[in-house]
Design an enzyme around this catalytic site. Structure first.
Site, mmCIF file in Angstrom:
data_model
loop_
_atom_site.group_PDB
_atom_site.id
_atom_site.type_symbol
_atom_site.label_atom_id
_atom_site.label_comp_id
_atom_site.label_asym_id
_atom_site.label_seq_id
_atom_site.Cartn_x
_atom_site.Cartn_y
_atom_site.Cartn_z
ATOM 1 N N ASP A 288 0.844 -1.204 0.000
ATOM 2 C CA ASP A 288 0.000 0.000 0.000
ATOM 3 C C ASP A 288 0.876 1.251 0.000
ATOM 4 O O ASP A 288 0.561 2.248 -0.632
ATOM 5 C CB ASP A 288 -0.896 0.040 1.247
ATOM 6 N N GLU B 179 3.897 1.644 -1.304
ATOM 7 C CA GLU B 179 4.447 1.922 -2.635
ATOM 8 C C GLU B 179 3.360 2.458 -3.567
ATOM 9 O O GLU B 179 3.599 3.348 -4.374
ATOM 10 C CB GLU B 179 5.044 0.643 -3.242
ATOM 11 N N TYR B 180 2.155 1.899 -3.410
ATOM 12 C CA TYR B 180 1.032 2.370 -4.236
ATOM 13 C C TYR B 180 0.741 3.841 -3.938
ATOM 14 O O TYR B 180 0.600 4.656 -4.854
ATOM 15 C CB TYR B 180 -0.205 1.505 -3.966
ATOM 16 N N ASP B 181 0.675 4.175 -2.643
ATOM 17 C CA ASP B 181 0.383 5.565 -2.257
ATOM 18 C C ASP B 181 1.435 6.524 -2.796
ATOM 19 O O ASP B 181 1.127 7.650 -3.167
ATOM 20 C CB ASP B 181 0.317 5.705 -0.727
ATOM 21 N N SER C 50 -35.049 -8.389 -18.403
ATOM 22 C CA SER C 50 -35.032 -9.127 -17.139
ATOM 23 C C SER C 50 -34.916 -10.619 -17.437
ATOM 24 O O SER C 50 -34.721 -11.011 -18.587
ATOM 25 C CB SER C 50 -36.257 -8.794 -16.305
ATOM 26 N N LEU C 51 -35.019 -11.435 -16.408
ATOM 27 C CA LEU C 51 -34.815 -12.877 -16.585
ATOM 28 C C LEU C 51 -36.056 -13.639 -16.157
ATOM 29 O O LEU C 51 -36.723 -13.251 -15.190
ATOM 30 C CB LEU C 51 -33.634 -13.334 -15.720
ATOM 31 N N LYS D 72 -26.202 -15.265 -8.949
ATOM 32 C CA LYS D 72 -26.899 -13.975 -9.109
ATOM 33 C C LYS D 72 -26.711 -13.229 -7.799
ATOM 34 O O LYS D 72 -27.389 -13.494 -6.815
ATOM 35 C CB LYS D 72 -28.379 -14.196 -9.427
ATOM 36 N N ARG E 93 -30.396 0.464 -14.333
ATOM 37 C CA ARG E 93 -31.284 -0.232 -15.268
ATOM 38 C C ARG E 93 -32.609 0.516 -15.419
ATOM 39 O O ARG E 93 -33.169 0.590 -16.501
ATOM 40 C CB ARG E 93 -31.539 -1.645 -14.755
ATOM 41 N N GLU F 82 -23.439 -5.926 -12.312
ATOM 42 C CA GLU F 82 -24.143 -5.688 -11.062
ATOM 43 C C GLU F 82 -23.228 -4.964 -10.070
ATOM 44 O O GLU F 82 -22.070 -5.334 -9.910
ATOM 45 C CB GLU F 82 -24.532 -7.070 -10.492
HETATM 46 S S1 IVH Z 1 -27.802 -11.653 -17.464
HETATM 47 C C1 IVH Z 1 -31.328 -10.256 -19.153
HETATM 48 N N1 IVH Z 1 -26.408 -12.441 -15.416
HETATM 49 O O1 IVH Z 1 -30.660 -9.810 -12.877
HETATM 50 C C2 IVH Z 1 -30.017 -10.679 -19.685
HETATM 51 N N2 IVH Z 1 -28.143 -10.852 -15.036
HETATM 52 O O2 IVH Z 1 -33.507 -10.289 -13.306
HETATM 53 C C3 IVH Z 1 -28.876 -9.953 -19.144
HETATM 54 N N3 IVH Z 1 -28.315 -10.110 -12.719
HETATM 55 O O3 IVH Z 1 -31.244 -6.895 -14.673
HETATM 56 C C4 IVH Z 1 -28.666 -10.192 -17.700
HETATM 57 N N4 IVH Z 1 -26.664 -11.321 -11.927
HETATM 58 O O4 IVH Z 1 -29.048 -6.991 -13.385
HETATM 59 C C5 IVH Z 1 -27.429 -11.654 -15.818
HETATM 60 N N5 IVH Z 1 -25.053 -13.183 -13.706
HETATM 61 C C6 IVH Z 1 -26.053 -12.431 -14.131
HETATM 62 C C7 IVH Z 1 -26.776 -11.594 -13.239
HETATM 63 C C8 IVH Z 1 -27.814 -10.824 -13.739
HETATM 64 C C9 IVH Z 1 -27.593 -10.440 -11.629
HETATM 65 C C10 IVH Z 1 -29.434 -9.169 -12.744
HETATM 66 C C11 IVH Z 1 -29.378 -8.219 -13.907
HETATM 67 C C12 IVH Z 1 -30.759 -8.185 -14.504
HETATM 68 C C13 IVH Z 1 -31.565 -8.931 -13.511
HETATM 69 C C14 IVH Z 1 -32.632 -9.714 -14.224
#
Ligand code: IVH
Length: 321
Positions: free
Chosen positions: A35, A37-39, A85-86, A117, A138, A174
């Site tokens: 740290d 050296e970095y500083d 979304s998923l 996730k 988002r 994320e």
């Molecule tokens: S893929 C929709 N991968 O989950 C395709 N999303 O419920 C692109 N999220 O808005 C997203 N971890 O912010 C993906 N490993 C991951 C994720 C992830 C968290 C979040 C993302 C998205 C939300 C959808």
């Protein structure tokens, strides 16, 4: 002239050294220097920049916390490509059924990639000619809020890419807070008589949406890459290649991800994540299973809300041998 050139070069050399050490420390967890050296490097850069303010650029490591920008509201921005979304799955049977649905018109086993996730807040980062220029939440997927100054304070988000191969590159991922940093933050809020956050997600969201980026900078937020928006000039065939590429250009990538040859391996890894969730340094709310190959992703396609080639798996009980 000679003199000016050499100062500019000195500044750029210092910046590149600092970027390299930031990457080793914040992305790879593997620092090469102390740290102290970095500083020393950082102070040298600050001194040269103070003496030569014309050479200060927004992508310099010294520019993470802007002095004066305290906005009263966040500007709305339209995402170039929507942030989708998923779809959810709640059981092993759901994951098998998803696999059956997507492989209907395809031959052979599909290669998958499984990622935890992490419970946080998604953000889209725009890089032009290798420099970070803006970032947004988002929001509703179509419109987000401009949180550029706050994102700049997150140490593992590069302000300049280590390799500069694309004119335009939107990296999505994320923002989250580790369990340990969450605990520390809540302890310090309690000490200050401020109400603590109920969970790491609220802490990440509350810290990121601060009107004053100086407060965001005090919170130990982290970022990981999970997808992309518009990208120009990069040809890749698989999501796993994209993640490797992102790692090479300076982004943090999750450690606990796995490429799986078939759906059985996917289920095994989902079980593994679930059983080990308490040992992970961050809180997860399930995992995301994706088809790895981009050509197959294209064939499988999208609904208007989410990709059909990916599914979120909530935690489920293991009910097969
Ligand atoms: S893929 C929709 N991968 O989950 C395709 N999303 O419920 C692109 N999220 O808005 C997203 N971890 O912010 C993906 N490993 C991951 C994720 C992830 C968290 C979040 C993302 C998205 C939300 C959808």
């Amino acid at each position: 002239m000679e003199q000016t050139n050499s100062i500019e070069k000195q500044i750029e050399d210092l910046r590149n050294q600092i970027r390299h050490h930031d990457y080793l420390y914040y992305c790879l967890d593997n620092p090469e220097i102390s740290d102290f050296e970095y500083d020393k490097l950082f102070k040298q850069l600050q001194k040269l920049e103070n003496e030569n303010p014309l050479f200060i650029t927004p992508d310099s490591p010294t520019q993470r916390v802007s002095g004066s920008v305290v906005s009263s509201t966040f500007k709305q921005v339209k995402h170039n490509t929507p942030m989708l979304s998923l779809d959810n799955s709640y059981s092993v049977e759901d994951v098998f059924a998803w696999n059956e649905r997507i492989k209907k018109n395809l031959d052979g086993d599909i290669e998958f990639i499984v990622e935890p996730k992490i419970d946080g807040l998604s953000a889209s980062l725009t890089y032009i000619n290798g420099s970070f220029v803006s970032g947004a939440t988002r929001g509703d997927g179509e419109y987000g809020e401009d949180i550029t100054e706050n994102l700049k304070t997150i140490k593992n988000i590069p302000l300049k890419l280590l390799k500069n191969e694309s004119i335009l590159c939107e990296i999505r991922g994320e923002v989250y807070i580790n369990k340990k940093d969450f605990q520390q933050l809540n302890d310090s809020l309690l000490d200050g008589g401020v109400t603590k956050f109920a969970n790491p997600r609220n802490a990440a969201a509350g810290s990121l949406r601060q009107k004053n980026p100086k407060i965001t900078a005090e919170r130990k937020l982290s970022f990981y890459v999970h997808s992309f928006g518009q990208v120009q000039g990069i040809e890749l065939n698989k999501h796993s290649e994209f993640l490797d590429f992102c790692s090479k250009i300076g982004f943090p990538i999750q450690k606990d991800i796995k490429v799986c040859k078939n759906i059985k391996e996917v289920i095994d890894f989902l079980m593994y994540l679930q059983e080990n969730r308490d040992n992970l340094p961050y809180e997860i709310d399930g995992a995301v299973v994706k088809v790895n190959d981009y050509n197959l992703q294209k064939i499988i396609g999208y609904t208007n809300k989410s990709p059909k080639w990916a599914i979120r798996s909530y935690n489920f009980k293991c009910n097969f041998a």
